[in-house]
Design an enzyme around this catalytic site. Structure first.
Site, PDB file in Angstrom:
ATOM      1  CG  HIS A   1      -1.667   1.124   1.516  1.00 40.27           C
ATOM      2  ND1 HIS A   1      -2.989   1.553   1.168  1.00 40.27           N
ATOM      3  CD2 HIS A   1      -1.346   2.291   1.858  1.00 40.27           C
ATOM      4  CE1 HIS A   1      -3.323   2.744   1.351  1.00 40.27           C
ATOM      5  NE2 HIS A   1      -2.393   3.287   1.861  1.00 40.27           N
ATOM      6  CD  GLU A   2       1.830   3.650   3.813  1.00 45.69           C
ATOM      7  OE1 GLU A   2       2.337   4.426   3.063  1.00 45.69           O
ATOM      8  OE2 GLU A   2       1.058   3.252   4.580  1.00 45.69           O
TER       9      GLU A   2
ATOM     10  CG  HIS B   1       0.234   6.034  -0.788  1.00 44.34           C
ATOM     11  ND1 HIS B   1      -1.002   6.690  -1.371  1.00 44.34           N
ATOM     12  CD2 HIS B   1      -0.253   5.625   0.398  1.00 44.34           C
ATOM     13  CE1 HIS B   1      -2.088   6.622  -0.291  1.00 44.34           C
ATOM     14  NE2 HIS B   1      -1.392   5.892   0.697  1.00 44.34           N
TER      15      HIS B   1
ATOM     16  CD  GLU C   1      -4.735   6.442   2.265  1.00 38.74           C
ATOM     17  OE1 GLU C   1      -4.658   5.282   2.790  1.00 38.74           O
ATOM     18  OE2 GLU C   1      -3.918   7.006   2.318  1.00 38.74           O
TER      19      GLU C   1
END
Length: 258
Positions: free
Chosen positions: A131-132, A135, A191
């Site tokens: 997930h990070e 980003h 997100e």
């Protein structure tokens, strides 16, 4: 006047998603500049953590996080479409905070609390890490800078149309309108994109994407029912789980082919 104010907010809000990266570049927040600034900030974070003995470089938790990080990196590089090679780096901080974040250019910070308090498996660590990394790969920090610039522009145009007649209450309402109408939903969109991309990244690296579901189920138990996300930059935990279940089959197919 009120109609002109709302029209100006709507017009700028409509172009936010498509124009944020270009707007950020025009504002001086280009990829290279952001990556340099992020590296400086990351190095300062590491230096301070080392100085106050909160930098973890040897615990079993650190070793697990670092192992996941190194396993995901080559697949993250394959997904990099920014035109700039990332210098991926990881800092693990000794803290009870249930948190992790990434800075532009691939600077990842993990708190030991997110692993220890949630009792994460390696695959669940990969869900957070993926997930990070998404980003960073999709330059969401840059997009948010552009979105903020457009939000500020919307507010300025709206208030200039309204003039003095808008009053204090009207100005506050306009600010709230731009935040809710442009800023926060856009952050929640980023997100959601990171959740979806993270599923694919962890699957490519050989981690079962089902772990992303169990991760957020653990988050739900820690946070409670999840509540409303109306005034939040993040979707509620329940919303995340529902969205990831819909995206899971594609990621599962990638994982099953390995």
């Amino acid at each position: 006047m009120k109609n002109k104010l709302m029209l100006s907010l709507c017009v700028v809000g409509a172009v936010t998603l498509s124009g944020c990266t270009t707007v950020a570049d025009m504002a001086g927040a280009d990829t290279a500049s952001l990556n340099v600034a992020a590296t400086q900030g990351f190095n300062k974070t590491v230096q301070e953590a080392r100085g106050n003995n909160t930098l973890d470089t040897s615990s079993s938790t650190y070793k697990r996080i670092y192992s996941v990080f190194t396993r995901l990196k080559p697949y993250a590089d394959q997904m990099n479409q920014t035109g700039t090679k990332f210098d991926w780096q990881l800092a693990v901080l000794k803290s009870d905070q249930v948190n992790a974040y990434v800075a532009p250019g691939g600077k990842v910070v993990f708190y030991t609390g997110i692993v220890n308090k949630l009792n994460l498996t390696d695959a669940e660590i990969a869900a957070v890490m993926g997930h990070e990394m998404i980003h960073a790969l999709e330059e969401h920090a840059k997009n948010k800078i552009g979105a903020q610039a457009l939000t500020d522009l919307a507010l300025g145009i709206g208030l200039s149309y309204a003039g003095d007649s808008v009053g204090q209450l009207g100005a506050a309402a306009a600010q709230l309108g731009t935040q809710v109408g442009v800023g926060l939903p856009y952050s929640r969109s980023l997100e959601s994109r990171a959740d979806q991309g993270g599923l694919m990244l962890m699957a490519k690296a050989g981690y079962n994407p089902q772990a992303a579901i169990t991760l957020w189920e653990k988050m739900n138990k820690l946070d409670g029912a999840g509540g409303s996300s109306f005034l939040s930059t993040h979707p509620s935990n329940s919303q995340r789980i529902d969205a990831m279940r819909k995206n899971l089959p594609a990621a599962q197919a990638v994982y099953n082919k390995r």
